[in-house]
Design a protein around this motif. Structure first.
Motif, PDB file in Angstrom:
ATOM      1  N   GLU A 258      36.007  49.538  50.759  1.00  0.00           N
ATOM      2  CA  GLU A 258      35.988  48.081  50.631  1.00  0.00           C
ATOM      3  C   GLU A 258      35.436  47.444  51.904  1.00  0.00           C
ATOM      4  O   GLU A 258      34.635  46.504  51.833  1.00  0.00           O
ATOM      5  CB  GLU A 258      37.394  47.559  50.331  1.00  0.00           C
ATOM      6  CG  GLU A 258      37.895  47.935  48.951  1.00  0.00           C
ATOM      7  CD  GLU A 258      39.371  47.634  48.758  1.00  0.00           C
ATOM      8  OE1 GLU A 258      39.951  46.855  49.542  1.00  0.00           O
ATOM      9  OE2 GLU A 258      39.963  48.175  47.808  1.00  0.00           O
ATOM     10  N   LEU A 259      35.858  47.950  53.055  1.00  0.00           N
ATOM     11  CA  LEU A 259      35.334  47.430  54.324  1.00  0.00           C
ATOM     12  C   LEU A 259      33.841  47.711  54.456  1.00  0.00           C
ATOM     13  O   LEU A 259      33.070  46.849  54.909  1.00  0.00           O
ATOM     14  CB  LEU A 259      36.091  48.035  55.503  1.00  0.00           C
ATOM     15  CG  LEU A 259      37.563  47.640  55.646  1.00  0.00           C
ATOM     16  CD1 LEU A 259      38.183  48.369  56.831  1.00  0.00           C
ATOM     17  CD2 LEU A 259      37.717  46.142  55.790  1.00  0.00           C
ATOM     18  N   ALA A 260      33.414  48.899  54.046  1.00  0.00           N
ATOM     19  CA  ALA A 260      31.991  49.251  54.109  1.00  0.00           C
ATOM     20  C   ALA A 260      31.170  48.356  53.185  1.00  0.00           C
ATOM     21  O   ALA A 260      30.056  47.949  53.532  1.00  0.00           O
ATOM     22  CB  ALA A 260      31.801  50.723  53.737  1.00  0.00           C
TER      23      ALA A 260
ATOM     24  N   ILE B 182      24.960  48.686  48.078  1.00  0.00           N
ATOM     25  CA  ILE B 182      24.075  49.845  48.232  1.00  0.00           C
ATOM     26  C   ILE B 182      22.616  49.390  48.238  1.00  0.00           C
ATOM     27  O   ILE B 182      21.825  49.808  49.092  1.00  0.00           O
ATOM     28  CB  ILE B 182      24.359  50.874  47.123  1.00  0.00           C
ATOM     29  CG1 ILE B 182      25.739  51.504  47.345  1.00  0.00           C
ATOM     30  CG2 ILE B 182      23.266  51.933  47.048  1.00  0.00           C
ATOM     31  CD1 ILE B 182      26.320  52.175  46.121  1.00  0.00           C
ATOM     32  N   ALA B 183      22.253  48.509  47.308  1.00  0.00           N
ATOM     33  CA  ALA B 183      20.888  47.987  47.275  1.00  0.00           C
ATOM     34  C   ALA B 183      20.584  47.192  48.539  1.00  0.00           C
ATOM     35  O   ALA B 183      19.479  47.290  49.091  1.00  0.00           O
ATOM     36  CB  ALA B 183      20.698  47.108  46.039  1.00  0.00           C
ATOM     37  N   GLY B 184      21.568  46.430  49.012  1.00  0.00           N
ATOM     38  CA  GLY B 184      21.376  45.664  50.233  1.00  0.00           C
ATOM     39  C   GLY B 184      21.090  46.549  51.432  1.00  0.00           C
ATOM     40  O   GLY B 184      20.212  46.239  52.251  1.00  0.00           O
ATOM     41  N   LEU B 185      21.820  47.642  51.544  1.00  0.00           N
ATOM     42  CA  LEU B 185      21.553  48.583  52.639  1.00  0.00           C
ATOM     43  C   LEU B 185      20.161  49.189  52.507  1.00  0.00           C
ATOM     44  O   LEU B 185      19.432  49.322  53.495  1.00  0.00           O
ATOM     45  CB  LEU B 185      22.601  49.698  52.661  1.00  0.00           C
ATOM     46  CG  LEU B 185      23.951  49.363  53.260  1.00  0.00           C
ATOM     47  CD1 LEU B 185      24.906  50.532  53.072  1.00  0.00           C
ATOM     48  CD2 LEU B 185      23.837  49.005  54.728  1.00  0.00           C
TER      49      LEU B 185
ATOM     50  N   ALA C 287      24.842  57.380  51.439  1.00  0.00           N
ATOM     51  CA  ALA C 287      26.190  57.783  51.856  1.00  0.00           C
ATOM     52  C   ALA C 287      27.249  56.906  51.201  1.00  0.00           C
ATOM     53  O   ALA C 287      28.287  57.403  50.741  1.00  0.00           O
ATOM     54  CB  ALA C 287      26.305  57.726  53.375  1.00  0.00           C
ATOM     55  N   LEU C 288      27.011  55.599  51.159  1.00  0.00           N
ATOM     56  CA  LEU C 288      27.967  54.696  50.513  1.00  0.00           C
ATOM     57  C   LEU C 288      28.063  54.993  49.024  1.00  0.00           C
ATOM     58  O   LEU C 288      29.166  55.025  48.466  1.00  0.00           O
ATOM     59  CB  LEU C 288      27.578  53.233  50.756  1.00  0.00           C
ATOM     60  CG  LEU C 288      28.498  52.181  50.151  1.00  0.00           C
ATOM     61  CD1 LEU C 288      29.935  52.335  50.647  1.00  0.00           C
ATOM     62  CD2 LEU C 288      27.979  50.775  50.448  1.00  0.00           C
TER      63      LEU C 288
END
Length: 113
Positions: A13-15, A78-81, A92-93
């Motif tokens: 959640e923090l990630a 994930i897309a944002g990263l 990794a996420l």
């Protein structure tokens, strides 16, 4: 959920929030817009999470809808990263979130002792 899986969930959640903040900081065309997006994206995700996913969610929805909200939020993170230039962190996420969901499903299906 086991304490270890709960700890993993909290870290995920923090990630998720951090990933959306990173995306927001890099997505804006101006410094002001980047700052606004860096705050607004994680805030919007936290509001959705609190409203539909958290154990004390304001709105009670079925597990399928809750899972859908989780997938949408993690997918956005994930897309944002990935588009922010961190494809390895995105993978990794995604892997960690998938592992958590598989672990949670295994714990849910395990017969009670």
């Amino acid at each position: 959920m086991s304490p270890a899986n709960l700890a993993l969930r909290f870290l995920l959640e923090l990630a998720l929030l951090a990933a959306l903040g990173i995306w927001g900081a890099r997505a804006g065309a101006t410094g002001l817009l980047s700052a606004i997006l860096a705050v607004a994206a994680p805030l919007a995700a936290a509001i959705l999470w609190g409203a539909f996913v958290s154990p004390k969610a304001r709105f009670l929805i079925g597990w399928q809808a809750r899972l859908g909200v989780e997938i949408a939020l993690f997918g956005a993170a994930i897309a944002g990263l990935a588009v922010s230039g961190f494809p390895k962190l995105a993978v990794a996420l995604a892997a960690a979130a998938a592992f958590h969901e598989a672990w949670r499903a295994a714990e849910t299906r395990r017969p009670a002792r």
